[in-house]
Enzyme design. Structure first.
Site, PDB file in Angstrom:
ATOM      1  N   LYS A  41       0.879 -29.332 -15.349  1.00 62.76           N
ATOM      2  CA  LYS A  41      -0.318 -28.598 -15.773  1.00 62.76           C
ATOM      3  C   LYS A  41       0.115 -27.256 -16.354  1.00 62.76           C
ATOM      4  O   LYS A  41       0.898 -26.538 -15.725  1.00 62.76           O
ATOM      5  CB  LYS A  41      -1.234 -28.371 -14.568  1.00 62.76           C
ATOM      6  CG  LYS A  41      -2.511 -27.599 -14.893  1.00 62.76           C
ATOM      7  CD  LYS A  41      -3.338 -27.361 -13.636  1.00 62.76           C
ATOM      8  CE  LYS A  41      -4.621 -26.584 -13.985  1.00 62.76           C
ATOM      9  NZ  LYS A  41      -5.441 -26.313 -12.786  1.00 62.76           N
ATOM     10  N   LYS A  79       3.142 -26.593 -12.093  1.00 62.70           N
ATOM     11  CA  LYS A  79       1.948 -25.885 -12.547  1.00 62.70           C
ATOM     12  C   LYS A  79       2.360 -24.500 -13.035  1.00 62.70           C
ATOM     13  O   LYS A  79       2.893 -23.692 -12.273  1.00 62.70           O
ATOM     14  CB  LYS A  79       0.929 -25.767 -11.415  1.00 62.70           C
ATOM     15  CG  LYS A  79      -0.361 -25.041 -11.818  1.00 62.70           C
ATOM     16  CD  LYS A  79      -1.315 -24.956 -10.643  1.00 62.70           C
ATOM     17  CE  LYS A  79      -2.598 -24.207 -10.997  1.00 62.70           C
ATOM     18  NZ  LYS A  79      -3.519 -24.117  -9.851  1.00 62.70           N
TER      19      LYS A  79
END
Length: 327
Positions: free
Chosen positions: A251, A198
């Protein structure tokens, strides 16, 4: 005769193009994020994310029935509590907003996969993803103290009926800590989808409006990844697999297609999710509203590219409209 190989031959008929298509996209590949807030009869539109709203628990039933009718297999829940404090106590309360939402969804349709985001940014009054500490005059998230809070949050979600948890805080050791906590109380069957790679991204802006989770000072660069790094992502996912992650996630998605591909190549046996985030969604919506792009064509192209890069499933705010277009 030249050329003897003519690849255009396989493009001459629409049915033939479909037969040789390498990458498919289906509603069954999609997971829809939902924002659940405190209160009664609440449906508050999210200005930067047209088509989405914060919903109170009593307004979830109609939304869930629509999602199921469209063939979307699952949702991921984000909660906006009535009260925020320094350690995000609502996140791990039996009567917390996410816990209430899980129970309501399961009472409406138990077939829907309910995933919960396990993090503290929506629940703390400072907007960071865990408990804070000060070292040498610098305030930062205390990694190990936050692991204990994440354990309590994950167990409370499991006890409320969640089908899968998805820790997103990027704390070191969080997967092993959560696996141990869940196993210790009998949830050995509950899978963990890890936000393994992320990035500290500018594409999260609309989400912070939607989840009311903007940090009140500083940023999240000490725990989320530097967008310039790719090898580090491979280290992160390797650690998470070793700690017991059942599904990995990258992400954001669209600006990190290369990371999706590298993670899939490095861990081909582990299911891989990608999060098509709020800023990516908002850009498409804004351009479409101005008539600059064909929204349906561009959306399907983006989601197909994420699948082509190696994602087995996509978390996306486009899920409902995409399901209608593909039906």
């Amino acid at each position: 005769m030249f050329p003897t190989t003519r690849l255009r031959r396989l493009r001459q008929h629409p049915q033939l193009r479909e037969l040789v298509r390498e990458t498919t996209l289906s509603p069954r590949d999609l997971i829809l994020p939902l924002f659940v807030r405190h209160g009664q009869n609440q449906k508050i539109p999210i200005g930067s994310m047209p088509g989405h709203a914060q919903l109170s628990v009593d307004n979830l039933a109609a939304e869930i029935r629509e999602i199921v009718s469209l063939g979307i297999p699952g949702v991921i829940l984000f909660g906006i509590p009535a009260h925020k404090d320094a350690d995000g106590s609502d996140a791990r309360s039996e009567s917390g907003i996410v816990q209430q939402a899980i129970q309501e969804i399961k009472s409406v349709d138990d077939s829907l996969l309910v995933i919960t985001d396990v993090c503290y940014c929506e629940f703390t009054d400072h907007g960071h993803c865990g408990v804070l500490t000060e070292r040498n005059g610098h305030v930062d998230v205390d990694n190990d103290a936050t692991l204990e809070l994440l354990q309590d949050q994950a167990v409370s979600h499991a006890e409320a009926g969640a089908d899968m948890i998805a820790p997103s805080g990027m704390m070191d050791g969080m997967i092993e800590a959560l696996r141990n906590a869940l196993d210790d109380v009998g949830f050995t069957h509950l899978p963990i989808m890890s936000y393994a790679a992320k990035y500290c991204s500018g594409f999260y802006g609309p989400f912070r409006e939607a989840a009311e989770s903007a940090p009140q000072f500083g940023n999240r660069a000490t725990y989320q990844m530097d967008p310039a790094n790719a090898l580090e992502a491979l280290r992160e996912v390797e650690l998470d697999v070793a700690e017991g992650a059942d599904i990995l996630m990258v992400k954001p998605a669209l600006s990190y297609l290369d990371i999706i591909r590298r993670v899939k190549d490095a861990q081909p046996e582990v299911p891989l999710a990608a999060y098509n985030v709020s800023g990516e969604y908002a850009m498409v919506k804004a351009a479409a509203a101005n008539g600059w792009i064909d929204e349906q064509r561009v959306t399907l192209e983006i989601l197909t590219s994420i699948r082509r890069a190696g994602a087995d499933m996509i978390l996306t705010y486009h899920a409902k409209e995409t399901a209608r277009w593909l039906s």
